[in-house]
Design a protein around this motif. Structure first.
Motif, PDB file in Angstrom:
ATOM      1  N   LEU A 107      34.021 -13.221  44.424  1.00 52.25           N
ATOM      2  CA  LEU A 107      33.805 -14.650  44.660  1.00 52.25           C
ATOM      3  C   LEU A 107      34.298 -15.487  43.480  1.00 52.25           C
ATOM      4  CD1 LEU A 107      30.237 -14.961  46.266  1.00 52.25           C
ATOM      5  CD2 LEU A 107      32.419 -15.557  47.327  1.00 52.25           C
ATOM      6  N   LEU A 108      33.909 -15.079  42.277  1.00 53.49           N
ATOM      7  CA  LEU A 108      34.294 -15.844  41.086  1.00 53.49           C
ATOM      8  C   LEU A 108      35.801 -15.859  40.900  1.00 53.49           C
ATOM      9  CD1 LEU A 108      31.517 -14.605  38.631  1.00 53.49           C
ATOM     10  CD2 LEU A 108      31.742 -16.903  39.571  1.00 53.49           C
ATOM     11  N   ALA A 109      36.438 -14.729  41.170  1.00 58.15           N
ATOM     12  CA  ALA A 109      37.895 -14.683  41.034  1.00 58.15           C
ATOM     13  C   ALA A 109      38.572 -15.460  42.150  1.00 58.15           C
ATOM     14  CB  ALA A 109      38.364 -13.229  41.030  1.00 58.15           C
ATOM     15  N   LEU A 141      35.875 -23.734  39.389  1.00 53.19           N
ATOM     16  CA  LEU A 141      34.718 -22.963  38.938  1.00 53.19           C
ATOM     17  C   LEU A 141      33.476 -23.439  39.684  1.00 53.19           C
ATOM     18  CD1 LEU A 141      35.299 -23.350  35.067  1.00 53.19           C
ATOM     19  CD2 LEU A 141      36.486 -21.815  36.641  1.00 53.19           C
ATOM     20  N   HIS A 142      32.607 -22.509  40.036  1.00 55.59           N
ATOM     21  CA  HIS A 142      31.338 -22.866  40.669  1.00 55.59           C
ATOM     22  C   HIS A 142      30.338 -23.341  39.622  1.00 55.59           C
ATOM     23  CE1 HIS A 142      27.366 -22.309  42.499  1.00 55.59           C
ATOM     24  NE2 HIS A 142      27.957 -22.385  43.690  1.00 55.59           N
ATOM     25  N   TRP A 201      27.760 -26.248  45.791  1.00 51.38           N
ATOM     26  CA  TRP A 201      28.950 -26.448  44.951  1.00 51.38           C
ATOM     27  C   TRP A 201      28.909 -27.798  44.224  1.00 51.38           C
ATOM     28  CZ3 TRP A 201      33.039 -22.954  44.292  1.00 51.38           C
ATOM     29  CH2 TRP A 201      32.926 -21.767  45.032  1.00 51.38           C
ATOM     30  N   GLU A 202      27.736 -28.367  44.079  1.00 53.09           N
ATOM     31  CA  GLU A 202      27.630 -29.693  43.451  1.00 53.09           C
ATOM     32  C   GLU A 202      28.096 -29.705  41.996  1.00 53.09           C
ATOM     33  OE1 GLU A 202      24.514 -32.711  45.185  1.00 53.09           O
ATOM     34  OE2 GLU A 202      23.512 -31.028  44.213  1.00 53.09           O
ATOM     35  N   LEU A 203      27.962 -28.574  41.313  1.00 53.92           N
ATOM     36  CA  LEU A 203      28.308 -28.530  39.887  1.00 53.92           C
ATOM     37  C   LEU A 203      29.691 -27.933  39.648  1.00 53.92           C
ATOM     38  CD1 LEU A 203      24.889 -27.364  38.389  1.00 53.92           C
ATOM     39  CD2 LEU A 203      25.646 -29.634  39.105  1.00 53.92           C
ATOM     40  N   ASP A 227      38.490 -23.401  32.488  1.00 57.67           N
ATOM     41  CA  ASP A 227      38.688 -22.010  32.078  1.00 57.67           C
ATOM     42  C   ASP A 227      37.776 -21.096  32.906  1.00 57.67           C
ATOM     43  OD1 ASP A 227      38.875 -19.570  30.804  1.00 57.67           O
ATOM     44  OD2 ASP A 227      38.600 -20.371  28.778  1.00 57.67           O
ATOM     45  N   PRO A 228      38.338 -20.138  33.668  1.00 59.75           N
ATOM     46  CA  PRO A 228      37.499 -19.256  34.503  1.00 59.75           C
ATOM     47  C   PRO A 228      36.460 -18.461  33.708  1.00 59.75           C
ATOM     48  CG  PRO A 228      39.802 -19.088  35.147  1.00 59.75           C
ATOM     49  CD  PRO A 228      39.777 -19.890  33.879  1.00 59.75           C
ATOM     50  N   LEU A 229      36.682 -18.275  32.404  1.00 55.76           N
ATOM     51  CA  LEU A 229      35.726 -17.511  31.612  1.00 55.76           C
ATOM     52  C   LEU A 229      34.379 -18.238  31.519  1.00 55.76           C
ATOM     53  CD1 LEU A 229      35.710 -14.816  30.226  1.00 55.76           C
ATOM     54  CD2 LEU A 229      36.448 -15.918  28.103  1.00 55.76           C
TER      55      LEU A 229
END
Length: 694
Positions: free
Chosen positions: A94-96, A175-176, A209-211, A216-218
């Motif tokens: 999911l994050l990727a 980013l989530h 997904w409000e935030l 940077d994905p990290l």
């Protein structure tokens, strides 16, 4: 809820279909960083790329989303429990997967956002700036004084970003930033361990997904690690799964993972301190009890301990200090009248040593104590031993509520009671500018306080002025004149044995005792830097003597932050009399010149005026003795500042910060005064001392 017929027709959905209705809570705290207000646009950009709800309708304060069938991961695996390996792989996916969203599909970014789509350093600075504005500053009116009382500096978040070393450049993506267990929906078919799944794990739905942000994905991995409350032993597994998933979808986003993740973790822990403190405080407003107060204290202390390193807090307040700060904040809320009538606000008790004053009666004391917890941050001053809060009681001049911290961070001992010293000065009418003590007592749960007159600017929202860069000529004259006036204060009522000889010898013995009581780590480093142990120090210092002069009341700690500028002939008000002592007047002047920068011409001016203003019995033989006191103070500072560097105690106090920043000079002066070989520390004392520490 199921859709009624009318709304179903408007939305083009089947009647009775389940939807999620989201209504923004008006009373919700602003404790998070927001990049966009339009969650629907983010969900639209994700459609077809990841399993997310669809936004069916939205207004200013509400939204209707399609319903994600399944159970939240929080219900299946509560915080702290390990997460199944298949779910870890799916979460990493999911994050990727969010990095596949194109920038053009998302709403516009804020003006201050990094324009370079790989500037990880700029992204972290933008995060810190928005956290400071949207979290700390947005809540400063309600919580700023509490932050200050807990030792949270106003520039802490920006300072963290500025200290972060250069980060590896990584391509930005969506980013989530809030992927915790309650925001992950596991389909019902995945609850059984016998179900078959793809190698990438079950198809999870990610909600809320409000935030979301762009960067940077990290950062997404760091917030996920912290907020998912994984057991510590599972962090390597999650990090490895994230790296594997990112290598498959966007390899450049995984560059520098091992080196840079810690910086994003530090930021997440740092900015979470503010939200954790506010939530804990708000919990007391919802329902106050001693049990809730204890729970809030534990939550705040845990947050401070977690964020102490990234925010460079120095000493984390202990339980009683945190509990008292929370209680004072709660007691100052607007509906305290109801609570007081219900008996929930603890009474205060006057100290019988100080009777009620006509110019500040008990009613004013009660009002000052209630206003204390609501004071804004710029009226709260935290020193090494006291918390001082400026309040304005209606119908009176501004006053300072002065609290002794539960843990006195000063190694130096106090010998006289401050309220008695200030009382003696007030009665003497000798021309010494000092606060007056208006009240003394205990409030809350055995929380001692004193109330003093406020000696800063008439506008209490203007910061007091201090001669941090040295005294101006008229200020030097005014201070010397006040040292002369102190000789006219009757000290015999303060110290029954005052006037006896041996003041210098007493100072030496106090210093030797202080050195002997330092922690083992500080003493070990002192030896490595060439400073003697307590016994050898006594032998060296005992060889020096000074002549006898008539004693007087001394302030004892005339550093710049204990001098408040004023607009009259006195020029300065002398505050913080905790280290007052009866002794040699020469010592007060020499210690001031050691603690305060002074140009040679100002130093000469002060000595000449001091000799002229004070009676001869107080000044005789000073030319032969002043260097002895100067050497003694250099040695004292060498040990005290080294201990502060090692322990981190009091580094949030401005006079301490400046002292430790010039430690190399202090050490050279001290070893010279002791006749010992000098040790070179280079130009960066803090960094150099860390390499020398045991």
């Amino acid at each position: 809820m199921p859709l009624p017929d009318g709304p179903a027709k408007l939305l083009g959905r089947a009647p009775g279909e389940l939807v999620m209705v989201r209504v923004r809570r008006a009373e919700a705290l602003s404790v998070v960083i927001r990049t966009w207000r339009d969650e629907a646009a983010v969900l639209d950009a994700l459609r077809g790329l990841l399993p997310v709800p669809a936004c069916l309708a939205a207004g200013q304060d509400f939204a209707v989303h399609s319903y994600a069938e399944g159970s939240s991961l929080a219900a299946l695996r509560p915080d702290g429990e390990p997460v199944d390996g298949r779910l870890v792989v799916a979460l990493a996916g999911l994050l990727a997967g969010t990095t596949r969203v194109r920038r053009a599909a998302l709403p516009p970014l804020p003006p201050a956002w990094p324009r370079n789509g790989t500037d990880s350093q700029g992204f972290l600075r933008a995060l810190a700036s928005r956290a400071d504005v949207q979290v700390r500053q947005a809540n400063a009116a309600e919580f700023g004084g509490l932050f200050a009382a807990l030792g949270l500096p106003e520039d802490a978040l920006r300072g963290l970003a500025e200290r972060t070393p250069a980060l590896t450049r990584r391509p930005f993506g969506l980013l989530h930033t809030d992927l915790h267990r309650a925001n992950v929906i596991v389909p019902h078919s995945s609850h059984s361990s016998h179900s078959s799944h793809s190698p990438d794990g079950p198809r999870l739905t990610c909600v809320d997904w409000e935030l979301a942000t762009w960067g940077d994905p990290l950062h997404d991995l760091a917030t996920h690690l912290v907020r998912m409350r994984y057991p510590a032993g599972q962090w390597p597994e999650v990090t490895e799964a994230w790296g594997t998933a990112m290598e498959r979808l966007r390899p450049a986003a995984a560059h520098g993972l091992g080196r840079d993740l810690r910086h994003y973790l530090a930021f997440e822990r740092a900015q979470s301190v503010y939200s954790d403190v506010m939530r804990a405080a708000r919990s007391l407003q919802e329902s106050f009890s001693e049990e809730r107060l204890a729970a809030a204290e534990r939550a705040v202390r845990a947050a401070l301990e977690t964020g102490a390193g990234p925010l460079r807090l120095g000493r984390v307040p202990r339980g009683p200090e945190v509990e008292r700060a929370l209680y004072r904040w709660w007691a100052s809320r607007p509906d305290t009248g109801v609570r007081r009538s219900a008996g929930r606000v603890r009474p205060w008790h006057r100290d019988r040593r100080l009777p009620e004053r006509d110019d500040f009666p008990d009613a004013a004391v009660r009002q000052a104590l209630l206003l204390e917890g609501a004071a804004p941050a710029h009226r709260v001053f935290k020193g090494t031993a006291h918390l001082n809060t400026v309040v304005r009681v209606p119908g009176t001049a501004p006053v300072v509520v002065r609290r002794k911290l539960p843990v006195d961070r000063r190694r130096e001992r106090s010998f006289l009671s401050e309220h008695q010293v200030l009382g003696a000065i007030e009665r003497a009418r000798a021309g010494v500018a000092a606060p007056r003590v208006l009240a003394l007592g205990e409030s809350g749960a055995r929380d001692p306080f004193a109330i003093h007159t406020y000696v800063g600017p008439r506008d209490v929202d203007r910061a007091p002025g201090h001669p941090v860069d040295g005294l101006l000529p008229h200020e030097a004259d005014g201070l010397v004149d006040q040292l002369g006036a102190l000789t006219r204060v009757d000290y015999r009522q303060l110290d029954p044995v005052a006037g006896r000889s041996g003041f210098h010898a007493g100072l030496v013995e106090q210093l030797v005792t202080l050195v002997g009581e330092l922690p083992a780590e500080s003493l070990g480093l002192a030896r490595r830097l060439g400073l003697p142990d307590a016994d050898r120090l006594r032998r060296i210092l005992s060889r020096r003597t000074v002549g006898e002069r008539r004693p007087a009341l001394l302030h004892g700690d005339l550093n710049p932050w204990n001098l408040v500028r004023r607009d009259d002939d006195l020029a300065l008000t002398l505050i913080d009399w905790e280290l007052a002592v009866v002794g040699d007047p020469l010592y007060d002047l020499v210690r001031h010149l050691h603690l305060t920068p002074a140009r040679p011409e100002i130093r000469t001016r002060m000595f000449r005026r001091w000799e002229r203003v004070l009676p001869p019995a107080h000044t005789r033989g000073w030319r032969e003795d002043w260097r002895t006191y100067r050497g003694l103070e250099a040695v004292r500072s060498a040990y005290l500042d080294l201990d502060r560097l090692v322990t981190g105690v009091s580094l949030d106090a401005p006079n301490v910060r400046r002292a430790v920043d010039s430690y190399a000079v202090t050490l050279a002066m001290a070893t010279g005064a002791l006749g010992l070989p000098a040790r070179r520390l280079g130009t960066g004392p803090r960094g150099r001392l860390r390499t020398l520490a045991p």
